[in-house]
Scaffold this motif. Structure first.
Motif, PDB file in Angstrom:
ATOM      1  N   TYR A   7      14.915   4.065   4.992  1.00  0.00           N
ATOM      2  CA  TYR A   7      14.355   2.729   5.233  1.00  0.00           C
ATOM      3  C   TYR A   7      15.140   1.569   4.631  1.00  0.00           C
ATOM      4  O   TYR A   7      14.860   0.413   4.906  1.00  0.00           O
TER       5      TYR A   7
ATOM      6  N   LEU B 207       2.234   9.909  14.828  1.00  0.00           N
ATOM      7  CA  LEU B 207       1.705   8.543  14.731  1.00  0.00           C
ATOM      8  C   LEU B 207       2.610   7.727  13.794  1.00  0.00           C
ATOM      9  O   LEU B 207       2.234   7.379  12.671  1.00  0.00           O
TER      10      LEU B 207
ATOM     11  N   CYS C 218       4.328   5.123  11.815  1.00  0.00           N
ATOM     12  CA  CYS C 218       4.008   3.790  11.261  1.00  0.00           C
ATOM     13  C   CYS C 218       2.663   3.237  11.724  1.00  0.00           C
ATOM     14  O   CYS C 218       2.495   2.017  11.795  1.00  0.00           O
TER      15      CYS C 218
ATOM     16  N   THR D  63       2.411   4.895   6.096  1.00  0.00           N
ATOM     17  CA  THR D  63       1.406   5.677   6.816  1.00  0.00           C
ATOM     18  C   THR D  63       1.353   7.061   6.181  1.00  0.00           C
ATOM     19  O   THR D  63       2.394   7.625   5.830  1.00  0.00           O
ATOM     20  N   GLN D  64       0.175   7.574   6.020  1.00  0.00           N
ATOM     21  CA  GLN D  64      -0.008   8.880   5.389  1.00  0.00           C
ATOM     22  C   GLN D  64      -0.869   9.764   6.290  1.00  0.00           C
ATOM     23  O   GLN D  64      -1.366   9.308   7.316  1.00  0.00           O
ATOM     24  N   GLY D  65      -1.085  10.990   5.833  1.00  0.00           N
ATOM     25  CA  GLY D  65      -1.957  11.909   6.563  1.00  0.00           C
ATOM     26  C   GLY D  65      -1.570  11.983   8.024  1.00  0.00           C
ATOM     27  O   GLY D  65      -0.401  12.154   8.359  1.00  0.00           O
ATOM     28  N   ASP D  66      -2.531  11.770   8.882  1.00  0.00           N
ATOM     29  CA  ASP D  66      -2.271  11.796  10.317  1.00  0.00           C
ATOM     30  C   ASP D  66      -2.473  10.382  10.857  1.00  0.00           C
ATOM     31  O   ASP D  66      -3.471  10.092  11.494  1.00  0.00           O
TER      32      ASP D  66
ATOM     33  N   LEU E 108       6.219   1.390   6.663  1.00  0.00           N
ATOM     34  CA  LEU E 108       7.011   2.564   6.315  1.00  0.00           C
ATOM     35  C   LEU E 108       6.431   3.805   6.976  1.00  0.00           C
ATOM     36  O   LEU E 108       5.201   3.952   7.043  1.00  0.00           O
ATOM     37  N   GLY E 109       7.317   4.674   7.438  1.00  0.00           N
ATOM     38  CA  GLY E 109       6.848   5.894   8.082  1.00  0.00           C
ATOM     39  C   GLY E 109       7.985   6.868   8.262  1.00  0.00           C
ATOM     40  O   GLY E 109       9.017   6.779   7.581  1.00  0.00           O
TER      41      GLY E 109
ATOM     42  N   GLY F  85       0.865  -1.180   0.000  1.00  0.00           N
ATOM     43  CA  GLY F  85       0.000   0.000   0.000  1.00  0.00           C
ATOM     44  C   GLY F  85       0.898   1.225   0.000  1.00  0.00           C
ATOM     45  O   GLY F  85       1.690   1.405   0.929  1.00  0.00           O
TER      46      GLY F  85
ATOM     47  N   GLY G 131       5.219   5.720  -3.697  1.00  0.00           N
ATOM     48  CA  GLY G 131       5.992   4.730  -4.446  1.00  0.00           C
ATOM     49  C   GLY G 131       7.026   3.937  -3.667  1.00  0.00           C
ATOM     50  O   GLY G 131       7.541   2.934  -4.175  1.00  0.00           O
ATOM     51  N   ASN G 132       7.353   4.352  -2.426  1.00  0.00           N
ATOM     52  CA  ASN G 132       8.417   3.634  -1.702  1.00  0.00           C
ATOM     53  C   ASN G 132       8.040   2.174  -1.420  1.00  0.00           C
ATOM     54  O   ASN G 132       8.841   1.257  -1.638  1.00  0.00           O
TER      55      ASN G 132
HETATM   56  C1  LIG Z   1       1.593  13.974   3.722  1.00  0.00           C
HETATM   57  C2  LIG Z   1       2.360  12.904   4.434  1.00  0.00           C
HETATM   58  C3  LIG Z   1       1.888  12.438   5.646  1.00  0.00           C
HETATM   59  C4  LIG Z   1       2.593  11.428   6.347  1.00  0.00           C
HETATM   60  N1  LIG Z   1       2.128  10.998   7.555  1.00  0.00           N
HETATM   61  C5  LIG Z   1       2.841  10.074   8.264  1.00  0.00           C
HETATM   62  C6  LIG Z   1       2.386   9.634   9.553  1.00  0.00           C
HETATM   63  O1  LIG Z   1       1.353  10.038  10.079  1.00  0.00           O
HETATM   64  N2  LIG Z   1       3.152   8.701  10.200  1.00  0.00           N
HETATM   65  C7  LIG Z   1       4.319   8.214   9.685  1.00  0.00           C
HETATM   66  O2  LIG Z   1       4.958   7.397  10.339  1.00  0.00           O
HETATM   67  N3  LIG Z   1       4.763   8.611   8.454  1.00  0.00           N
HETATM   68  C8  LIG Z   1       4.062   9.545   7.739  1.00  0.00           C
HETATM   69  N4  LIG Z   1       4.512   9.950   6.508  1.00  0.00           N
HETATM   70  C9  LIG Z   1       5.793   9.417   5.980  1.00  0.00           C
HETATM   71  C10 LIG Z   1       5.602   8.302   4.943  1.00  0.00           C
HETATM   72  O3  LIG Z   1       4.981   7.165   5.518  1.00  0.00           O
HETATM   73  C11 LIG Z   1       6.976   7.891   4.385  1.00  0.00           C
HETATM   74  O4  LIG Z   1       7.468   8.961   3.623  1.00  0.00           O
HETATM   75  C12 LIG Z   1       6.940   6.624   3.558  1.00  0.00           C
HETATM   76  O5  LIG Z   1       8.260   6.257   3.193  1.00  0.00           O
HETATM   77  C13 LIG Z   1       6.104   6.775   2.308  1.00  0.00           C
HETATM   78  O6  LIG Z   1       5.983   5.529   1.672  1.00  0.00           O
HETATM   79  P1  LIG Z   1       5.135   5.331   0.326  1.00  0.00           P
HETATM   80  O7  LIG Z   1       5.908   6.046  -0.766  1.00  0.00           O
HETATM   81  O8  LIG Z   1       5.098   3.871   0.094  1.00  0.00           O
HETATM   82  O9  LIG Z   1       3.796   5.932   0.530  1.00  0.00           O
HETATM   83  C14 LIG Z   1       3.800  10.925   5.798  1.00  0.00           C
HETATM   84  C15 LIG Z   1       4.253  11.399   4.560  1.00  0.00           C
HETATM   85  C16 LIG Z   1       3.547  12.370   3.884  1.00  0.00           C
HETATM   86  C17 LIG Z   1       4.068  12.865   2.559  1.00  0.00           C
END
Ligand SMILES: Cc1cc2nc3c(=O)[nH]c(=O)nc-3n(C[C@H](O)[C@H](O)[C@H](O)COP(=O)(O)O)c2cc1C
Length: 186
Positions: free
Chosen positions: A126, A96, A98, A55-58, A89-90, A6, A10-11
């Motif tokens: 990572y 919050l 990961c 993890t995204q957003g909040d 990933l986080g 998920g 892209g990571n």
């Molecule tokens: C807008 C935004 C919100 C994010 N929120 C969180 C978060 O709440 N907790 C966390 O651990 N990481 C958060 N991250 C970091 C991402 O999880 C991290 O950059 C991850 O490597 C992204 O992987 P992906 O490219 O597979 O989505 C956030 C990143 C962005 C850009």
């Protein structure tokens, strides 16, 4: 084995592709699928299920993983056949850290799935953590397959002897000229 991911930026997808490549080198039959495409009706039939999710957003899952995330939070049935792990990933700069990966891990475990590798949280850098997790996944899969073939050695035995992961990362020297927290207020 199934590798599902998920991702938002892209990571996780890139890492899932790397793990699938590694599995191929080890002759492990692999299904690689985005959580957006994943058929949740197959979940109870999964035997070896490896999730890579950011993890995204909040503290939320990526948009593409929302359907799967909601599904596992709403009575998924018995996952007693499943061996699994989650690479979360986080970024520690977020409160919050990961969270989405933790939630998926907890839900699969409460539905009866066996965590064969502990939940692994990755910070912004990572690569090394992910490589170490890949190594554990492959050690588990090899042990499982040889145990199935020989019906003798338990899968856990191979895990106890995992060598440190090799990385292809290059290191460069540099000087930090300024440190700005981009996630700070404003
Ligand atoms: C807008 C935004 C919100 C994010 N929120 C969180 C978060 O709440 N907790 C966390 O651990 N990481 C958060 N991250 C970091 C991402 O999880 C991290 O950059 C991850 O490597 C992204 O992987 P992906 O490219 O597979 O989505 C956030 C990143 C962005 C850009």
């Amino acid at each position: 084995m199934s590798i599902v991911y998920g991702t938002e930026t892209g990571n996780s997808k890139k890492l899932a592709g790397q793990l699938a490549g590694l599995a191929k080198q080890h002759q492990v039959v692999t299904k690689l699928v985005s959580l957006e495409q994943y058929k949740t009706s197959e979940l109870t039939r999964e035997e070896n299920f490896f999730v890579i999710i950011s993890t995204q957003g909040d503290g939320e899952p990526p948009k593409a993983a929302k359907k799967f995330y909601d599904y596992v939070h709403n009575g998924i049935g018995n996952l007693g056949k499943m061996n699994f792990s989650v690479l979360a990933l986080g970024d520690r700069a977020y409160p919050l850290f990961c969270k989405a990966g933790e939630d998926v891990f907890d839900r699969l475990q409460s539905a009866g799935a066996r965590p064969v590798i502990p939940l692994t949280r990755c910070d912004a850098q990572y690569t090394d953590t992910a490589q170490a997790w890949f190594h554990q996944v492959m050690a588990f899969m090899e042990a499982t397959e040889s145990a199935e073939a020989a019906a003798s050695e338990p899968a856990a035995a191979a895990l106890a002897h995992t060598a440190p992961a090799k990385t292809e990362k290059k290191y460069y020297e540099g000087t930090v000229s300024e440190h700005i927290n981009l996630n700070d207020k404003g």
